[in-house]
Scaffold this active site. Structure first.
Site, PDB file in Angstrom:
ATOM      1  CE  LYS A  22      11.773  -1.418  -6.326  1.00 54.15           C
ATOM      2  NZ  LYS A  22      12.636  -2.346  -7.094  1.00 54.15           N
ATOM      3  CD1 TRP A  41      -0.108  -5.283  -3.991  1.00 54.35           C
ATOM      4  CD2 TRP A  41      -0.003  -6.436  -2.078  1.00 54.35           C
ATOM      5  NE1 TRP A  41       0.496  -6.483  -4.257  1.00 54.35           N
ATOM      6  CE2 TRP A  41       0.569  -7.208  -3.111  1.00 54.35           C
ATOM      7  CE3 TRP A  41      -0.040  -6.966  -0.792  1.00 54.35           C
ATOM      8  CZ2 TRP A  41       1.106  -8.470  -2.892  1.00 54.35           C
ATOM      9  CZ3 TRP A  41       0.488  -8.226  -0.575  1.00 54.35           C
ATOM     10  CH2 TRP A  41       1.052  -8.964  -1.617  1.00 54.35           C
ATOM     11  CE  LYS A  45      14.630  -8.963 -11.682  1.00 54.47           C
ATOM     12  NZ  LYS A  45      15.144  -9.130 -10.367  1.00 54.47           N
ATOM     13  CD  GLU A  48      17.944 -11.194  -9.223  1.00 58.04           C
ATOM     14  OE1 GLU A  48      17.452 -11.882  -8.310  1.00 58.04           O
ATOM     15  OE2 GLU A  48      17.488 -10.090  -9.555  1.00 58.04           O
ATOM     16  CB  CYS A  83      -0.871   0.032   1.240  1.00 58.79           C
ATOM     17  SG  CYS A  83      -1.855  -1.441   1.462  1.00 58.79           S
TER      18      CYS A  83
HETATM   19  O1  M6R Z   1      13.538  -4.140  -0.765  1.00 61.13           O
HETATM   20  P1  M6R Z   1      14.126  -5.493  -0.620  1.00 61.13           P
HETATM   21  O2  M6R Z   1      15.464  -5.632  -1.257  1.00 61.13           O
HETATM   22  O3  M6R Z   1      14.159  -5.939   0.838  1.00 61.13           O
HETATM   23  O4  M6R Z   1      13.121  -6.460  -1.356  1.00 61.13           O
HETATM   24  C1  M6R Z   1      13.314  -7.848  -1.344  1.00 61.13           C
HETATM   25  C2  M6R Z   1      12.463  -8.516  -2.393  1.00 61.13           C
HETATM   26  O5  M6R Z   1      11.108  -8.281  -2.153  1.00 61.13           O
HETATM   27  C3  M6R Z   1      12.809  -8.041  -3.814  1.00 61.13           C
HETATM   28  O6  M6R Z   1      14.150  -8.245  -4.108  1.00 61.13           O
HETATM   29  C4  M6R Z   1      11.948  -8.791  -4.836  1.00 61.13           C
HETATM   30  O7  M6R Z   1      12.307 -10.134  -4.880  1.00 61.13           O
HETATM   31  C5  M6R Z   1      12.055  -8.144  -6.228  1.00 61.13           C
HETATM   32  N1  M6R Z   1      10.770  -8.126  -6.846  1.00 61.13           N
HETATM   33  C6  M6R Z   1      12.930  -8.872  -7.159  1.00 61.13           C
HETATM   34  O8  M6R Z   1      13.000  -8.282  -8.407  1.00 61.13           O
END
Ligand code: M6R
Length: 614
Positions: free
Chosen positions: A609, A76, A488, A484, A2
């Site tokens: 995000k 969300w 992606k 990774e 959110c």
């Molecule tokens: O903000 P953060 O690095 O703690 O977030 C961790 C994950 O939520 C984040 O890396 C997520 O996996 C992304 N969507 C990957 O692209």
């Protein structure tokens, strides 16, 4: 997750709130709403399921809302499906209170039961509505707004960032925070709250970060902040050092592509200030040589892509420092009774600095006596503030849900920490040290070379986008890199994909390889190139269609086995740094595939995000 924005000023609030919400879209949402204090008294609330375009239509982009104080929200869904009724703001039974909320009220069912017994009726399935109803319940008992807010905060359990409008106090709104991000923005003759800086950077660069337990009363001319005991707090103000253009697309079709292209610059900004006279330096660290010498163990805790950085860190930190290093998913650490004590350094990695699972792991580790060093991108975020040491990545704002430049800069920092610790402990030969440092400095330039080859990757993606299942295989650092690459692809293209340690294939997964199965073979970790080659041969002989990634100069060895146009290369560097270059073609490969499939690249379905709920 959110997003919240609040405004108190002398301009019409609606358009400012809608604009702020648009800048928070990247956090992920399924519905949106706004509430404004009407000049004639009372509240005007508009909310709807779906994208912000629907709310813009409903409110003429905010212009249909009369009033200069208001709060907005992108939701969300957690409790209750995404629909108009469950959207925020939630209004109390008498229509005097409107609430927007980020987080989860864990004991909402019990409060709801209590309020129902008192005769109140509920409209939505959300946890948030209890906050609005409980506030009104206390107000009708004769409490003033702030006293009622404190009573509610004492009663609710869970995480919250709250924005509260009350028809009885037409010159202000109230904000409160616990375990969910909330900042205050000072705009001169107006003031703001927001989930993050991007929402308000257009209006102000001057911000304060609210701490847990704090309550703020925001008017156009003042912001008063109180702690959990209702004592007045003077908040330090910080100046944000980036600009609104950093959070805009700047001519690119997608934020993700822009952020991929920004990687050379982000790497430069992160690496260069930390290399002085050929030595890696971390001037921001308080831990000294003595502490590092006594270190028995390193734990790395993170989620998603940040966890994948940690996977590379496990290999490299152990390799360089010889300190046992374990990388754990933050969401698992807190429930695993980990062997963490005062001799353990826990490294928490997080782009946003607000990921709840990572925060919980941090607190768990701290409660066991560990020292916390975090690697964070968002300055002043919760994880940064609760850590003993923070190393900031200088990636700039990252808007696309799929992380790219934040991943790259986190990786650079973690590798640099390995080199720094190893240097202090005398675990590296001087030539090896010098070589890695020289290669670190060359990373931005080499990353730029990889980015010059996007057409080739685009072409390859055009040949692969129809696959419905993909395997990424690699050994050692290439395995961690594959994790990774695979994430992606799956998060933005919705293609099922899995990453496997190549040596593990024959223990089960190889049964899934059949004629035509797409396998992305990672052969960039050159100490194990020959072993990786055997795995390539293994899958090709079972009919797999292979895309291979290797270092320049090794492509020839693959070309007899893999179709030459399916071979991608990256410049050679020190083996421990190879994933820093290897990741770029994998990001682009995922990007172009998602593009071909017509996916919503910057805002993939179901994703947020910053994940601020458990
Ligand atoms: O903000 P953060 O690095 O703690 O977030 C961790 C994950 O939520 C984040 O890396 C997520 O996996 C992304 N969507 C990957 O692209």
């Amino acid at each position: 997750m959110c997003g919240i924005v609040g405004y108190a000023g002398s301009r019409q609030a609606g358009p400012i709130l809608l604009d702020g919400l648009a800048r928070l879209e990247y956090r992920g949402y399924d519905s949106a709403g706004v509430a404004v204090l009407s000049p004639g008294g009372g509240l005007c609330v508009k909310k709807t399921k779906g994208r912000l375009s629907a709310l813009n239509e409903l409110t003429d982009s905010g212009r249909a809302l009369d009033g200069v104080i208001g709060v907005g929200h992108t939701r969300w869904a957690t409790h209750g499906e995404p629909n108009d009724v469950n959207s925020h703001p939630h209004v109390g039974e008498n229509g005097r209170i409107a609430v927007v909320h980020n987080g989860i009220i864990e004991n909402y069912a019990e409060i709801k039961k209590f309020l129902r017994q008192k005769g109140l009726t509920f409209q939505s399935d959300t946890d948030t509505e209890v906050v609005a109803q409980l506030l009104e319940y206390y107000l009708s008992g004769g409490e003033d707004l702030i006293s009622a807010v404190y009573k509610v905060l004492h009663r609710i359990e869970g995480a919250y960032a709250l924005g509260i409008l009350c028809a009885d106090t037409p010159d202000s709104f109230v904000a409160a925070r616990k375990d969910a991000p909330l900042i205050i923005g000072y705009g001169g003759n107006c003031n703001f709250i927001a989930s993050d800086v991007t929402a308000i950077i257009k209006y102000t660069h001057e911000v304060s970060y609210m701490d847990d337990g704090e309550v703020a009363v925001v008017t156009k001319d003042s912001v008063e902040v109180y702690d959990a005991l209702r004592r007045r707090v003077e908040k330090p103000r910080h100046t944000v050092d980036w600009d609104v253009s950093d959070a805009e697309k700047g001519g690119y079709e997608h934020f993700m592509f822009k952020e991929i292209m920004e990687q050379p610059e982000a790497l430069r900004a992160t690496i260069y200030p930390r290399v002085k006279d050929g030595r890696v330096v971390f001037e921001e660290l308080k831990i000294g040589e003595e502490y590092i010498r006594k270190l028995k163990k390193i734990y790395i805790a993170a989620c998603g892509s940040s966890y994948h950085v940690g996977m590379i860190g496990k290999y490299n930190l152990e390799r360089l420092t010889r300190i046992p290093t374990e990388t754990v998913l933050a969401s698992e650490l807190r429930y695993s009774d980990p062997l963490i004590d005062k001799d353990t350094l826990v490294i928490v990695i997080s782009q946003s600095g607000e990921t709840l699972d990572s925060m919980a792991a941090l607190r768990e580790a701290k409660s066991r006596g560990a020292r916390i060093l975090s690697i964070v991108n968002v300055v002043g975020s919760s994880i940064a503030r609760e850590s003993d040491d923070v190393v900031y990545t200088h990636a700039g704002p990252e808007i696309a849900v799929a992380t790219t430049k934040a991943y790259s800069t986190q990786l650079a920092v973690l590798n640099m920490l390995g080199v720094y610790f190893a240097g202090l402990l005398g675990k590296m030969e001087p030539e090896q040290y010098d070589e890695i440092v020289a290669e670190l400095r060359l990373l931005p330039e080499k990353a730029a070379r990889v980015l010059a080859d996007t057409e080739r990757i685009k072409y390859l993606a055009s040949r692969c986008f129809n696959h419905e299942s993909v395997f990424y295989i690699g050994r050692n650092l290439d395995y961690a890199l594959g994790l990774e690459g695979s994430l992606k692809l799956k998060e933005i293209s919705y293609i099922h994909s899995e990453a496997y340690a190549a040596g593990e294939l024959k223990h089960g997964t190889i049964s899934l390889i059949e004629p035509g199965t797409l396998v992305v073979a990672l052969c960039t970790y050159l100490p194990l190139f020959d072993k990786a080659m055997s795995n390539v041969v293994e899958v090709i002989s079972r009919g797999a269609s292979v895309v291979a990634l290797t270092a320049e100069g090794r492509a020839g060895e693959l070309s007899g086995t893999v179709e030459p146009e399916n071979i991608l290369t990256v410049p050679e560097t020190h083996p421990v740094l190879e994933p820093s270059l290897g990741i770029i073609p994998l990001q682009l490969f995922a990007y172009y595939i998602a593009l071909q499939r017509g996916c919503d690249i910057d805002k993939p379905r179901n994703l947020a995000k910053s994940v601020t709920v458990e």
